[in-house]
Each structure stands twice: as structure tokens, then as C-alpha cells.
Scaffold this motif. Structure first.
Motif, mmCIF file in Angstrom:
data_model
loop_
_atom_site.group_PDB
_atom_site.id
_atom_site.type_symbol
_atom_site.label_atom_id
_atom_site.label_comp_id
_atom_site.label_asym_id
_atom_site.label_seq_id
_atom_site.Cartn_x
_atom_site.Cartn_y
_atom_site.Cartn_z
ATOM 1 N N UNK A 177 63.140 41.781 69.057
ATOM 2 C CA UNK A 177 63.083 43.222 69.332
ATOM 3 C C UNK A 177 62.563 43.514 70.743
ATOM 4 N N UNK A 178 61.669 42.651 71.241
ATOM 5 C CA UNK A 178 61.074 42.871 72.561
ATOM 6 C C UNK A 178 61.996 42.430 73.704
ATOM 7 N N UNK A 179 62.946 41.561 73.406
ATOM 8 C CA UNK A 179 63.837 41.030 74.450
ATOM 9 C C UNK A 179 64.850 42.085 74.891
ATOM 10 N N UNK A 180 65.448 41.848 76.032
ATOM 11 C CA UNK A 180 66.520 42.710 76.528
ATOM 12 C C UNK A 180 67.598 42.821 75.457
ATOM 13 N N UNK A 181 68.072 44.031 75.176
ATOM 14 C CA UNK A 181 69.099 44.195 74.130
ATOM 15 C C UNK A 181 70.356 43.367 74.429
ATOM 16 N N UNK A 182 71.010 42.956 73.362
ATOM 17 C CA UNK A 182 72.247 42.177 73.473
ATOM 18 C C UNK A 182 73.448 43.072 73.317
ATOM 19 N N UNK A 183 74.612 42.517 73.291
ATOM 20 C CA UNK A 183 74.844 41.072 73.329
ATOM 21 C C UNK A 183 74.670 40.513 74.732
ATOM 22 N N UNK A 184 74.484 39.170 74.769
ATOM 23 C CA UNK A 184 74.388 38.459 76.028
ATOM 24 C C UNK A 184 75.618 37.580 76.187
ATOM 25 N N UNK A 185 75.953 37.270 77.428
ATOM 26 C CA UNK A 185 77.154 36.508 77.757
ATOM 27 C C UNK A 185 76.823 35.432 78.783
ATOM 28 N N UNK A 186 77.612 34.367 78.797
ATOM 29 C CA UNK A 186 77.491 33.345 79.828
ATOM 30 C C UNK A 186 78.340 33.779 81.015
#
Length: 122
Positions: A20-29
Motif C-alpha cells: 500500500x505504501x509503494x508507488x501505485x501499479x501496475x509497473x512495467x519493465x
């Protein structure tokens, strides 16, 4: 977390809080490239374009992690699994919250089943 013991409720709470504290996703390469970060393998909040953009043609604020920065050699995994590490990090952003929720759902089902079985045998 190298224990083979089942995750405690507290550990599940910690994982949930981290997600919850991390940067919102989604994340990509993303594969980026310039004279300062030659062949940069990054995890980003925006998808890879396939163009290997060079700075300043990408927004540095979109990058949440890097698994390879070759020039200068700031980030470099000894096993050379830069792409695999980046994919794992990007996938974990969505997978960890889902896994935590699934563990809680299954535990709830087990508990409900145990309570039901207990009532039937009483």
C-alpha cells in the motif's frame, strides 16, 4: 523472509502495508539508453515503448527501480539477470497484494469449514 514457516497474520499485514505504501501499479519493465545510463533496465510506471529512449526523452519520475545501469557501473547484478530481476519486481507489484488477499481468503474458508465441522460434531 527465508523461513519455511507459514506466514503469520502480522507478516501478512506487513506485506500488505508495504504494498500500500509503494508507488501505485501496475509497473512495467523498460529498456532505456543514454551516455549516462547505458542500457538501463528499469521498472517504470509506464510501459516500454521499444524505442530505448534517451534522457531527456523519458520522465525520470516514472522510474521506480533499476536493475542495470552500466555507465558508470552503478547497478549491475553479478549473475546478469537484469531483465529477469526487473520482471520479478514489476510483477511483484501486482502479485503481492493478490497473494496476501488469497492467503487471507483461504484461511477464512478453512476457519469457516473448521467451525462448521465443530458444530456438526457437537
Amino acid at each position: 523472509m527465508t523461513s519455511t514457516e507459514p506466514l503469520s497474520d502480522g507478516e501478512l499485514d506487513e506485506l500488505d502495508e508495504l504494498a500500500r505504501a509503494a508507488t501505485p501499479g501496475p509497473w512495467f519493465v523498460r529498456g532505456l539508453d543514454d551516455e549516462h545510463a547505458m542500457n538501463l533496465v528499469a521498472v517504470s510506471t509506464t510501459p516500454d515503448t521499444g524505442l530505448g529512449e534517451r534522457w531527456p526523452n523519458f520522465d525520470h519520475r516514472e522510474i521506480v527501480a533499476a536493475t542495470l545501469v552500466q555507465q558508470p557501473r552503478y547497478v549491475d547484478a553479478a549473475d546478469e539477470h537484469w531483465d529477469e530481476n526487473a520482471q520479478f519486481i514489476a510483477t511483484a507489484r501486482e502479485a503481492v497484494p493478490r497473494l496476501v488477499a488469497e492467503i487471507r481468503r483461504l484461511r477464512s474458508q478453512l476457519e469457516a469449514g473448521a467451525q462448521s465441522e465443530s458444530r456438526e460434531t457437537s
